[in-house]
Design a protein around this motif. Structure first.
Motif, short mmCIF file in Angstrom:
data_model
loop_
_atom_site.label_atom_id
_atom_site.label_comp_id
_atom_site.label_asym_id
_atom_site.label_seq_id
_atom_site.Cartn_x
_atom_site.Cartn_y
_atom_site.Cartn_z
N LYS A 15 0.83 -1.21 0.00
CA LYS A 15 0.00 0.00 0.00
C LYS A 15 0.87 1.26 0.00
N GLU A 16 2.00 1.22 0.65
CA GLU A 16 2.89 2.38 0.65
C GLU A 16 3.37 2.70 -0.76
N ALA A 17 3.72 1.67 -1.53
CA ALA A 17 4.16 1.89 -2.92
C ALA A 17 3.03 2.48 -3.76
N LEU A 18 1.81 2.03 -3.51
CA LEU A 18 0.65 2.60 -4.21
C LEU A 18 0.48 4.07 -3.83
N PHE A 19 0.59 4.39 -2.55
CA PHE A 19 0.47 5.77 -2.10
C PHE A 19 1.52 6.65 -2.77
N VAL A 20 2.75 6.19 -2.82
CA VAL A 20 3.83 6.96 -3.46
C VAL A 20 3.52 7.17 -4.94
N ALA A 21 2.99 6.14 -5.60
CA ALA A 21 2.62 6.28 -7.02
C ALA A 21 1.52 7.32 -7.21
N VAL A 22 0.57 7.37 -6.29
CA VAL A 22 -0.50 8.37 -6.36
C VAL A 22 0.09 9.77 -6.19
N ILE A 23 0.99 9.93 -5.22
CA ILE A 23 1.64 11.23 -5.00
C ILE A 23 2.46 11.62 -6.22
N ARG A 24 3.24 10.67 -6.76
CA ARG A 24 4.04 10.96 -7.96
C ARG A 24 3.16 11.40 -9.12
N ALA A 25 2.03 10.74 -9.30
CA ALA A 25 1.12 11.10 -10.39
C ALA A 25 0.57 12.51 -10.19
N GLY A 26 0.25 12.84 -8.95
CA GLY A 26 -0.23 14.19 -8.65
C GLY A 26 0.84 15.24 -8.87
N LEU A 27 2.06 14.94 -8.43
CA LEU A 27 3.17 15.87 -8.63
C LEU A 27 3.49 16.06 -10.11
N ALA A 28 3.36 14.98 -10.88
CA ALA A 28 3.62 15.07 -12.32
C ALA A 28 2.60 15.97 -13.01
N ASP A 29 1.43 16.10 -12.40
CA ASP A 29 0.35 16.91 -12.96
C ASP A 29 0.46 18.38 -12.56
N LEU A 30 1.38 18.69 -11.62
CA LEU A 30 1.56 20.08 -11.20
C LEU A 30 2.15 20.92 -12.33
N ALA A 33 11.90 8.32 0.76
CA ALA A 33 12.70 8.48 -0.46
C ALA A 33 12.09 9.55 -1.36
N LEU A 34 10.77 9.55 -1.51
CA LEU A 34 10.12 10.56 -2.35
C LEU A 34 10.26 11.93 -1.71
N TRP A 35 10.15 12.02 -0.39
CA TRP A 35 10.32 13.29 0.30
C TRP A 35 11.74 13.82 0.04
N ALA A 36 12.73 12.94 0.12
CA ALA A 36 14.12 13.35 -0.11
C ALA A 36 14.30 13.85 -1.54
N GLU A 37 13.66 13.21 -2.52
CA GLU A 37 13.72 13.67 -3.91
C GLU A 37 13.14 15.09 -4.03
N ALA A 38 11.98 15.29 -3.44
CA ALA A 38 11.32 16.60 -3.52
C ALA A 38 12.16 17.66 -2.82
N GLU A 39 12.70 17.31 -1.67
CA GLU A 39 13.55 18.25 -0.93
C GLU A 39 14.80 18.61 -1.75
N ALA A 40 15.39 17.63 -2.42
CA ALA A 40 16.58 17.88 -3.23
C ALA A 40 16.28 18.84 -4.38
N LEU A 41 15.09 18.73 -4.97
CA LEU A 41 14.71 19.65 -6.05
C LEU A 41 14.59 21.08 -5.54
#
Length: 146
Positions: free
Chosen positions: A53-68, A122-130
């Protein structure tokens, strides 16, 4: 959020159903069985696409971020105040059409704070790095001071 996959594909249905369930109930209360039922996807199909479920949640967040709308978030030589104002205006306009993403972001923030969700971390760290990269570039251009 609009997955780029055809709406009848299992992955697209999973992402849409998960977005709704996670936005309404949050990560902890969201039921994987309810997501699978809404998506009309079997557990086998789910585990073909996601580890958990965590991987699914991250995929949902990534999809939303990609739409920004990414471009307004860049400074491109503007002063910091103008860039932040423009970014806030674009994000507010964007969020009107993506209301479910706001509670998802709140959940994302809360989960990263718990420190026990490695995929979220990991996704938080990616976003923070950007963000750090953008601010470092702005500092090099003299737009931001220490």
């Amino acid at each position: 959020m609009k997955p780029s996959l055809a709406a009848d594909e299992p992955l697209a249905r999973l992402l849409l159903a998960a977005e709704s369930e996670l936005a309404q109930k949050g990560f902890h209360a969201a039921s994987l069985n309810d997501i699978l039922k809404a998506a009309e996807v079997s557990k086998g199909s789910f585990y073909h696409h996601f580890e958990d479920k965590e991987a699914l949640f991250v995929a949902v967040i990534r999809a939303g971020l990609a739409d920004l709308p990414a471009e307004p978030l860049r400074l491109h030589g503007k002063d910091l105040r103008a860039a932040l104002t423009q970014s806030a205006e674009h994000l507010m306009a964007w969020s009107l059409g993506h209301a479910s993403f706001i509670p998802l972001c709140e959940t994302f923030y809360a989960l990263q704070g718990e420190g026990r969700w490695p995929k979220v971390q990991a996704l938080w760290a990616e976003a923070e790095a950007l963000v750090v990269e953008e601010l470092t570039q702005a500092q090099a251009r003299g737009l931001v001071r220490d």
